[in-house]
Design a protein around this motif. Structure first.
Motif, PDB file in Angstrom:
ATOM      1  N   MET A 404      -5.374   1.799  27.005  1.00 47.20           N
ATOM      2  CA  MET A 404      -5.129   3.038  27.484  1.00 47.20           C
ATOM      3  C   MET A 404      -6.580   3.562  27.800  1.00 47.20           C
ATOM      4  SD  MET A 404      -3.689   6.214  25.159  1.00 47.20           S
ATOM      5  CE  MET A 404      -2.096   5.820  25.048  1.00 47.20           C
ATOM      6  N   ASP A 405      -6.523   4.150  28.828  1.00 51.28           N
ATOM      7  CA  ASP A 405      -7.796   4.566  29.446  1.00 51.28           C
ATOM      8  C   ASP A 405      -8.086   6.014  28.997  1.00 51.28           C
ATOM      9  OD1 ASP A 405      -9.910   5.533  30.752  1.00 51.28           O
ATOM     10  OD2 ASP A 405      -9.143   5.244  32.954  1.00 51.28           O
ATOM     11  N   LEU A 406      -9.089   6.339  28.060  1.00 52.00           N
ATOM     12  CA  LEU A 406      -9.151   7.637  27.620  1.00 52.00           C
ATOM     13  C   LEU A 406     -10.459   8.245  28.269  1.00 52.00           C
ATOM     14  CD1 LEU A 406      -9.251   6.730  23.628  1.00 52.00           C
ATOM     15  CD2 LEU A 406      -7.020   7.594  25.310  1.00 52.00           C
ATOM     16  N   ALA A 407     -10.995   7.604  29.313  1.00 49.26           N
ATOM     17  CA  ALA A 407     -12.187   8.344  29.889  1.00 49.26           C
ATOM     18  C   ALA A 407     -12.100   9.002  31.063  1.00 49.26           C
ATOM     19  CB  ALA A 407     -13.240   7.174  30.088  1.00 49.26           C
ATOM     20  N   SER A 408     -11.001   8.620  31.969  1.00 48.62           N
ATOM     21  CA  SER A 408     -10.587   9.028  33.292  1.00 48.62           C
ATOM     22  C   SER A 408      -9.885  10.264  33.274  1.00 48.62           C
ATOM     23  CB  SER A 408     -10.246   7.804  33.954  1.00 48.62           C
ATOM     24  OG  SER A 408     -11.105   6.718  33.984  1.00 48.62           O
ATOM     25  N   GLY A 409      -8.975  10.526  32.448  1.00 51.13           N
ATOM     26  CA  GLY A 409      -8.073  11.662  32.965  1.00 51.13           C
ATOM     27  C   GLY A 409      -8.698  13.140  32.850  1.00 51.13           C
ATOM     28  N   ASP A 410      -8.191  13.980  33.309  1.00 53.72           N
ATOM     29  CA  ASP A 410      -8.597  15.527  33.024  1.00 53.72           C
ATOM     30  C   ASP A 410      -9.939  15.599  34.189  1.00 53.72           C
ATOM     31  OD1 ASP A 410      -6.399  16.475  31.864  1.00 53.72           O
ATOM     32  OD2 ASP A 410      -7.450  15.462  30.104  1.00 53.72           O
ATOM     33  N   GLY A 411     -10.205  14.443  34.978  1.00 52.08           N
ATOM     34  CA  GLY A 411     -11.362  14.762  35.993  1.00 52.08           C
ATOM     35  C   GLY A 411     -12.571  13.852  35.026  1.00 52.08           C
ATOM     36  N   GLY A 412     -12.391  13.316  33.926  1.00 49.62           N
ATOM     37  CA  GLY A 412     -13.307  12.429  33.186  1.00 49.62           C
ATOM     38  C   GLY A 412     -13.675  13.232  31.935  1.00 49.62           C
ATOM     39  N   HIS A 413     -13.462  12.517  30.922  1.00 50.33           N
ATOM     40  CA  HIS A 413     -13.613  12.794  29.387  1.00 50.33           C
ATOM     41  C   HIS A 413     -15.187  12.652  29.062  1.00 50.33           C
ATOM     42  CE1 HIS A 413      -9.230  12.342  28.986  1.00 50.33           C
ATOM     43  NE2 HIS A 413      -9.401  13.693  29.158  1.00 50.33           N
ATOM     44  N   GLN A 414     -15.614  13.580  28.746  1.00 48.65           N
ATOM     45  CA  GLN A 414     -17.322  13.120  28.263  1.00 48.65           C
ATOM     46  C   GLN A 414     -17.655  14.215  27.341  1.00 48.65           C
ATOM     47  OE1 GLN A 414     -19.697  13.914  31.819  1.00 48.65           O
ATOM     48  NE2 GLN A 414     -19.388  11.690  32.460  1.00 48.65           N
ATOM     49  N   PHE A 415     -18.436  13.421  26.127  1.00 46.08           N
ATOM     50  CA  PHE A 415     -18.610  14.223  24.987  1.00 46.08           C
ATOM     51  C   PHE A 415     -20.058  15.058  25.330  1.00 46.08           C
ATOM     52  CE2 PHE A 415     -16.421  10.912  23.374  1.00 46.08           C
ATOM     53  CZ  PHE A 415     -15.884  11.010  21.833  1.00 46.08           C
ATOM     54  N   ARG A 416     -20.134  16.124  24.382  1.00 47.96           N
ATOM     55  CA  ARG A 416     -21.474  16.818  24.692  1.00 47.96           C
ATOM     56  C   ARG A 416     -22.754  16.060  24.541  1.00 47.96           C
ATOM     57  NH1 ARG A 416     -19.993  22.324  21.383  1.00 47.96           N
ATOM     58  NH2 ARG A 416     -19.126  20.838  19.604  1.00 47.96           N
ATOM     59  N   PRO A 417     -23.671  16.115  24.997  1.00 44.84           N
ATOM     60  CA  PRO A 417     -24.952  15.258  25.079  1.00 44.84           C
ATOM     61  C   PRO A 417     -25.505  15.085  23.865  1.00 44.84           C
ATOM     62  CG  PRO A 417     -25.122  16.610  27.011  1.00 44.84           C
ATOM     63  CD  PRO A 417     -23.938  17.272  26.065  1.00 44.84           C
ATOM     64  N   ALA A 418     -25.970  13.968  23.316  1.00 46.37           N
ATOM     65  CA  ALA A 418     -26.803  13.622  22.341  1.00 46.37           C
ATOM     66  C   ALA A 418     -28.064  14.069  22.769  1.00 46.37           C
ATOM     67  CB  ALA A 418     -26.752  12.249  21.843  1.00 46.37           C
ATOM     68  N   ALA A 419     -28.778  14.228  21.594  1.00 47.50           N
ATOM     69  CA  ALA A 419     -30.329  14.623  21.750  1.00 47.50           C
ATOM     70  C   ALA A 419     -31.164  13.927  22.566  1.00 47.50           C
ATOM     71  CB  ALA A 419     -31.191  15.056  20.456  1.00 47.50           C
ATOM     72  N   SER A 420     -31.030  12.579  22.961  1.00 50.43           N
ATOM     73  CA  SER A 420     -31.585  11.602  23.776  1.00 50.43           C
ATOM     74  C   SER A 420     -31.145  11.866  25.264  1.00 50.43           C
ATOM     75  CB  SER A 420     -31.256  10.222  23.156  1.00 50.43           C
ATOM     76  OG  SER A 420     -30.012  10.006  23.273  1.00 50.43           O
ATOM     77  N   GLY A 421     -30.113  12.474  25.338  1.00 54.78           N
ATOM     78  CA  GLY A 421     -29.474  12.549  26.860  1.00 54.78           C
ATOM     79  C   GLY A 421     -28.251  11.501  27.060  1.00 54.78           C
ATOM     80  N   VAL A 422     -27.884  10.759  25.938  1.00 52.19           N
ATOM     81  CA  VAL A 422     -26.851   9.889  26.085  1.00 52.19           C
ATOM     82  C   VAL A 422     -25.552  10.898  25.929  1.00 52.19           C
ATOM     83  CG1 VAL A 422     -25.541   8.067  25.038  1.00 52.19           C
ATOM     84  CG2 VAL A 422     -27.777   7.787  25.081  1.00 52.19           C
ATOM     85  N   ILE A 423     -24.644  10.462  26.973  1.00 46.69           N
ATOM     86  CA  ILE A 423     -23.369  11.250  27.036  1.00 46.69           C
ATOM     87  C   ILE A 423     -22.280  10.246  26.875  1.00 46.69           C
ATOM     88  CG2 ILE A 423     -21.853  12.886  28.228  1.00 46.69           C
ATOM     89  CD1 ILE A 423     -24.141  13.891  29.792  1.00 46.69           C
ATOM     90  N   LEU A 424     -21.429  10.363  25.819  1.00 43.62           N
ATOM     91  CA  LEU A 424     -20.419   9.097  25.626  1.00 43.62           C
ATOM     92  C   LEU A 424     -19.118   9.600  26.301  1.00 43.62           C
ATOM     93  CD1 LEU A 424     -20.598   8.704  21.705  1.00 43.62           C
ATOM     94  CD2 LEU A 424     -21.521   7.331  23.520  1.00 43.62           C
ATOM     95  N   SER A 425     -18.548   8.512  26.926  1.00 40.79           N
ATOM     96  CA  SER A 425     -17.401   8.759  27.813  1.00 40.79           C
ATOM     97  C   SER A 425     -16.314   8.295  26.961  1.00 40.79           C
ATOM     98  CB  SER A 425     -17.455   8.004  29.072  1.00 40.79           C
ATOM     99  OG  SER A 425     -18.469   8.208  29.759  1.00 40.79           O
ATOM    100  N   GLY A 426     -14.925   9.205  27.103  1.00 41.96           N
ATOM    101  CA  GLY A 426     -13.862   8.875  26.316  1.00 41.96           C
ATOM    102  C   GLY A 426     -13.517  10.050  25.436  1.00 41.96           C
ATOM    103  N   LEU A 427     -12.881   9.610  24.397  1.00 44.52           N
ATOM    104  CA  LEU A 427     -12.335  10.288  23.372  1.00 44.52           C
ATOM    105  C   LEU A 427     -12.242   9.788  21.984  1.00 44.52           C
ATOM    106  CD1 LEU A 427      -9.078  11.458  25.287  1.00 44.52           C
ATOM    107  CD2 LEU A 427     -10.940  13.201  24.875  1.00 44.52           C
ATOM    108  N   PRO A 428     -12.385  10.818  21.114  1.00 45.97           N
ATOM    109  CA  PRO A 428     -12.650  10.239  19.378  1.00 45.97           C
ATOM    110  C   PRO A 428     -11.225  10.072  19.194  1.00 45.97           C
ATOM    111  CG  PRO A 428     -12.758  12.758  19.598  1.00 45.97           C
ATOM    112  CD  PRO A 428     -12.969  12.203  21.163  1.00 45.97           C
ATOM    113  N   ALA A 429     -10.804   8.470  18.835  1.00 45.43           N
ATOM    114  CA  ALA A 429      -9.561   8.318  18.700  1.00 45.43           C
ATOM    115  C   ALA A 429      -9.317   7.269  17.488  1.00 45.43           C
ATOM    116  CB  ALA A 429      -8.853   7.807  19.953  1.00 45.43           C
ATOM    117  N   THR A 430      -8.579   7.301  16.784  1.00 45.13           N
ATOM    118  CA  THR A 430      -8.034   6.384  15.910  1.00 45.13           C
ATOM    119  C   THR A 430      -6.466   6.015  15.714  1.00 45.13           C
ATOM    120  OG1 THR A 430      -8.275   5.516  13.670  1.00 45.13           O
ATOM    121  CG2 THR A 430      -8.204   7.841  13.744  1.00 45.13           C
ATOM    122  N   GLY A 431      -6.017   5.027  15.131  1.00 48.08           N
ATOM    123  CA  GLY A 431      -4.540   4.921  14.812  1.00 48.08           C
ATOM    124  C   GLY A 431      -4.473   3.410  14.879  1.00 48.08           C
ATOM    125  N   PHE A 432      -3.033   3.223  15.072  1.00 54.79           N
ATOM    126  CA  PHE A 432      -2.522   1.905  15.204  1.00 54.79           C
ATOM    127  C   PHE A 432      -1.245   1.372  15.695  1.00 54.79           C
ATOM    128  CE2 PHE A 432      -1.384   4.307  11.246  1.00 54.79           C
ATOM    129  CZ  PHE A 432      -0.124   4.347  11.293  1.00 54.79           C
TER     130      PHE A 432
END
Length: 469
Positions: A404-432
């Motif tokens: 399941m691709d969590l990064a590409s939908g809705d034009g791209g899922h990106q987290f708010r930037p960390a202080a270093s400038g790193v921007i995580l791609s995707g979504l916060p997910a868990t489950g089974f």
């Protein structure tokens, strides 16, 4: 001797299963099922832990209470359906102190305390546009936050400690009745240690079903006791993660990437640090739908922090990244998240088209994705009987795996930037993934059920000129 440098404190998804906070991705009472819960204190210090149950549409609270775990203590409870037309309730015959011990209507944990609708029906908080029936409480997720460890010499510790009578299971605390409401002496609490564990099992006694899983454990969630100025246990939901003694400093998250080593990322807000440790640009798991085995598969996909980015009571009319749509913005009772799916069989085959699910919308905080040859949008999921079905995925063959691709939908899922400038791609997910097999040939005249649960595997990526985790 060469010294060992200890890493700085950071919110971490602890692979060893011990933490200060726990995430349980799913509870349900649908389909005649019950959800059994267990909290374990592995330390020699007592703990005050706050238990939250959140319904699955929008993560609104349906019940919360504080459990006081004495040293080496265990607390257990069972979530069941209250009545044929009712919602969920929790029952516990455990002797550990719980506060409040009753619901104010004469019901205690031994008789069962019903989950409430006041969190979403408009009676106590603004309604969110989703269903207002008590049946909305029948499935969701839960989390637990340790408010603090207890000074062994404190009055609170003495009240909650089990007095032993020399027989197994004979111990019982002596002072539960003296814990008024959720009030305790604030000075009794110390910063918590990462020594809390949890597990759950979804059980159907009539059908012989037992789906068990371990809770996700967050270590270093807080460096201070979580208590307010009037010694009331509180101010402790998932947004209150911190690594420092003051609240105006950055919160660090340890994010594990492909290298297997943690990358420390600083965030201005605690909720972003918690979301970061669950970041995934893709999740992977198996499916089994072989008709000869009577096999069926559901995926539970939970976004544990989603409400802090999409619920209008937190964000107003605009969603916050990495989510794109506020709850109820386009469809009442939903906050759609576009994701992609790729389906494989076990022999290198890949579905030529998965047009029905090429961009499924995961609509809720807790989502059930079912694998089925004959999808029906209004149908409850086949394994868990869930009404939070966001997508039915046509399988490729009778068994295989999917991503399941969590990064590409809705034009791209990106987290708010960390202080270093790193921007995580995707979504916060868990489950089974959970599957069920019905064996009609176990023995003549005997029907047997088998099942299993398997946590997701995931990958992490980022969009920045700096190295990813």
């Amino acid at each position: 001797m060469r010294s060992i440098r200890r890493p700085s404190a950071a919110v971490t998804l602890n692979s060893k299963g011990l933490g200060q906070a726990l995430i349980f991705p799913y509870y349900t009472v649908n389909k005649g099922q019950a959800t059994l819960l267990s909290l374990v204190n592995v330390s020699a210090m007592g703990k005050a832990v706050h238990v939250y149950f959140q319904e699955g549409y929008n993560g609104r609270e349906v019940l919360s209470f504080v459990v006081f775990l004495s040293p080496h203590d265990v607390w257990t409870g069972a979530v069941t359906q209250a009545s044929d037309e009712g919602g969920a309730k929790i029952t516990s015959h455990d002797k550990s102190c719980v506060s409040p011990a009753s619901d104010g209507n004469g019901n205690d944990f031994a008789s069962g305390i019903a989950f409430a609708t006041s969190g979403f029906d408009g009676s106590a908080f603004p309604a969110d546009g989703g269903p207002t029936s008590v049946t909305r409480t029948r499935e969701g997720f839960m989390y637990v936050v340790t408010n603090g460890d207890l000074d062994p010499q404190s009055a609170t510790a003495r009240l909650i400690t089990h007095a032993q009578n020399g027989t197994p299971d004979g111990g019982a605390p002596t002072g539960c009745s003296q814990l008024s409401g959720v009030l305790i002496n604030g000075s009794d609490l110390q910063p918590p240690t990462s020594t809390l564990a949890g597990s759950a099992a979804i059980v159907n006694v009539d059908e012989g079903i037992f789906f068990s899983y371990n809770a996700d454990a967050l270590s270093d969630f807080t460096s201070i006791a979580l208590i307010d100025s009037v010694s009331t246990v509180g101010f402790d939901n998932l947004s209150h993660a911190n690594n420092r003694a003051t609240s105006n400093t950055a919160v660090t998250a340890h994010v594990f990437g492909a290298s297997g080593r943690p990358r420390a990322l600083d965030y201005a807000l605690g909720i972003d640090a918690v979301s970061a440790v669950f970041a995934a640009d893709a999740i992977y798991n198996d499916y089994l739908v072989d008709p000869q085995l009577g096999a069926q598969t559901d995926w539970v996909v939970t976004f544990p922090t989603k409400q802090f980015y999409t619920d209008p009571q937190y964000v107003g009319s605009e969603a916050i990244a990495p989510f794109a749509e506020p709850f109820g913005a386009t469809t009442p009772g939903q906050s759609n998240v576009a994701v992609g799916m790729t389906v494989h069989d076990r022999e290198e085959g890949t579905a030529a088209t998965v047009s029905a699910v090429s961009a499924p919308a995961l609509s809720y905080q807790v989502n059930i994705v079912s694998f089925s040859q004959t999808p029906a949008a209004s149908q409850a999921s086949p394994v868990l009987g869930s009404n939070l079905v966001s997508a039915y995925v046509p399988p490729y063959g009778s068994d295989g795996w999917a991503s399941m691709d969590l990064a590409s939908g809705d034009g791209g899922h990106q987290f708010r930037p960390a202080a270093s400038g790193v921007i995580l791609s995707g979504l916060p997910a868990t489950g089974f993934m959970v599957y069920n097999v019905i064996n009609a040939n176990a023995q003549p005249g005997m029907l047997a059920n088998y099942g299993g649960t398997f946590a997701y595997r995931s990958t992490v990526s980022c969009d920045a000129a700096m190295p990813c985790p």
